[in-house]
Design a protein around this motif. Structure first.
Motif, mmCIF file in Angstrom:
data_model
loop_
_atom_site.group_PDB
_atom_site.id
_atom_site.type_symbol
_atom_site.label_atom_id
_atom_site.label_comp_id
_atom_site.label_asym_id
_atom_site.label_seq_id
_atom_site.Cartn_x
_atom_site.Cartn_y
_atom_site.Cartn_z
ATOM 1 N N UNK A 77 0.826 -1.202 0.000
ATOM 2 C CA UNK A 77 0.000 0.000 0.000
ATOM 3 C C UNK A 77 0.867 1.260 0.000
ATOM 4 N N UNK A 78 1.951 1.245 0.743
ATOM 5 C CA UNK A 78 2.871 2.389 0.771
ATOM 6 C C UNK A 78 3.445 2.650 -0.607
ATOM 7 N N UNK A 79 3.885 1.600 -1.276
ATOM 8 C CA UNK A 79 4.427 1.749 -2.632
ATOM 9 C C UNK A 79 3.335 2.260 -3.574
ATOM 10 N N UNK A 83 3.340 5.843 -5.804
ATOM 11 C CA UNK A 83 3.041 5.944 -7.240
ATOM 12 C C UNK A 83 1.844 6.860 -7.498
ATOM 13 N N UNK A 84 0.850 6.795 -6.634
ATOM 14 C CA UNK A 84 -0.330 7.649 -6.822
ATOM 15 C C UNK A 84 0.019 9.122 -6.667
ATOM 16 N N UNK A 101 -2.336 9.460 2.998
ATOM 17 C CA UNK A 101 -2.373 7.996 3.021
ATOM 18 C C UNK A 101 -0.969 7.409 2.978
ATOM 19 N N UNK A 102 -0.068 8.036 2.242
ATOM 20 C CA UNK A 102 1.331 7.609 2.201
ATOM 21 C C UNK A 102 1.954 7.714 3.587
ATOM 22 N N UNK A 103 1.766 8.849 4.246
ATOM 23 C CA UNK A 103 2.360 9.055 5.575
ATOM 24 C C UNK A 103 1.815 8.042 6.578
ATOM 25 N N UNK A 104 0.513 7.814 6.551
ATOM 26 C CA UNK A 104 -0.094 6.851 7.480
ATOM 27 C C UNK A 104 0.412 5.446 7.211
ATOM 28 N N UNK A 108 2.602 3.009 9.788
ATOM 29 C CA UNK A 108 2.118 1.687 10.187
ATOM 30 C C UNK A 108 3.107 0.604 9.778
ATOM 31 N N UNK A 109 3.620 0.682 8.562
ATOM 32 C CA UNK A 109 4.556 -0.331 8.069
ATOM 33 C C UNK A 109 5.843 -0.350 8.885
ATOM 34 N N UNK A 110 6.421 0.813 9.106
ATOM 35 C CA UNK A 110 7.662 0.878 9.880
ATOM 36 C C UNK A 110 7.404 0.482 11.336
ATOM 37 N N UNK A 111 6.288 0.928 11.885
ATOM 38 C CA UNK A 111 5.950 0.552 13.260
ATOM 39 C C UNK A 111 5.804 -0.951 13.417
ATOM 40 N N UNK A 112 5.102 -1.585 12.488
ATOM 41 C CA UNK A 112 4.973 -3.045 12.547
ATOM 42 C C UNK A 112 6.316 -3.721 12.346
ATOM 43 N N UNK A 113 7.132 -3.177 11.442
ATOM 44 C CA UNK A 113 8.450 -3.757 11.198
ATOM 45 C C UNK A 113 9.317 -3.753 12.443
#
Length: 123
Positions: A77-79, A83-84, A101-104, A108-113
């Protein structure tokens, strides 16, 4: 495959450079040749990000498969949001929603990582 899953260094390097290239490309003039080149370089980093992420996902998902799956989806979703943003800017349309949406999705992705067992325990 061991090179991709030995540690998270290659994956972290790929997404850090990818985000930096994205931010530089997003601030370039819309019709510049440099922006087109940066978008091509960014797409190469998308492949690296997805490839290293998929390799790590396959190797370590047995620990907490649901959270690894959610992280993988938010990574994609981040990628997509990256692109969007670039596509909306190229068409001279508003891109504020996609920036948000990119920032959110990045947070979330980095936090989960960092939270998952193979990540660094920050919190």
């Amino acid at each position: 495959m061991d090179l991709l899953t030995n540690s998270t260094h290659l994956h972290i390097f790929s997404w850090v450079v990818g985000i930096i290239v994205f931010l530089i490309a997003a601030t370039q003039p819309l019709d510049s040749k440099g922006r087109k080149i940066l978008k091509m370089v960014l797409r190469v980093f998308y492949i690296l990000i997805i490839g290293t992420g998929l390799a790590l996902f396959i190797k370590y998902m047995s620990g907490d498969a649901a959270l690894y799956g959610v992280k993988f989806l938010f990574g994609i979703l981040t990628i997509g949001m990256m692109e969007m943003v670039l596509a909306r800017q190229a068409k001279h349309k508003p891109a504020q929603l996609f920036w948000i949406l990119f920032a959110i999705s990045v947070l979330i992705t980095v936090g989960l990582g960092f939270h998952l067992p193979f990540g660094i325990k920050l919190f």
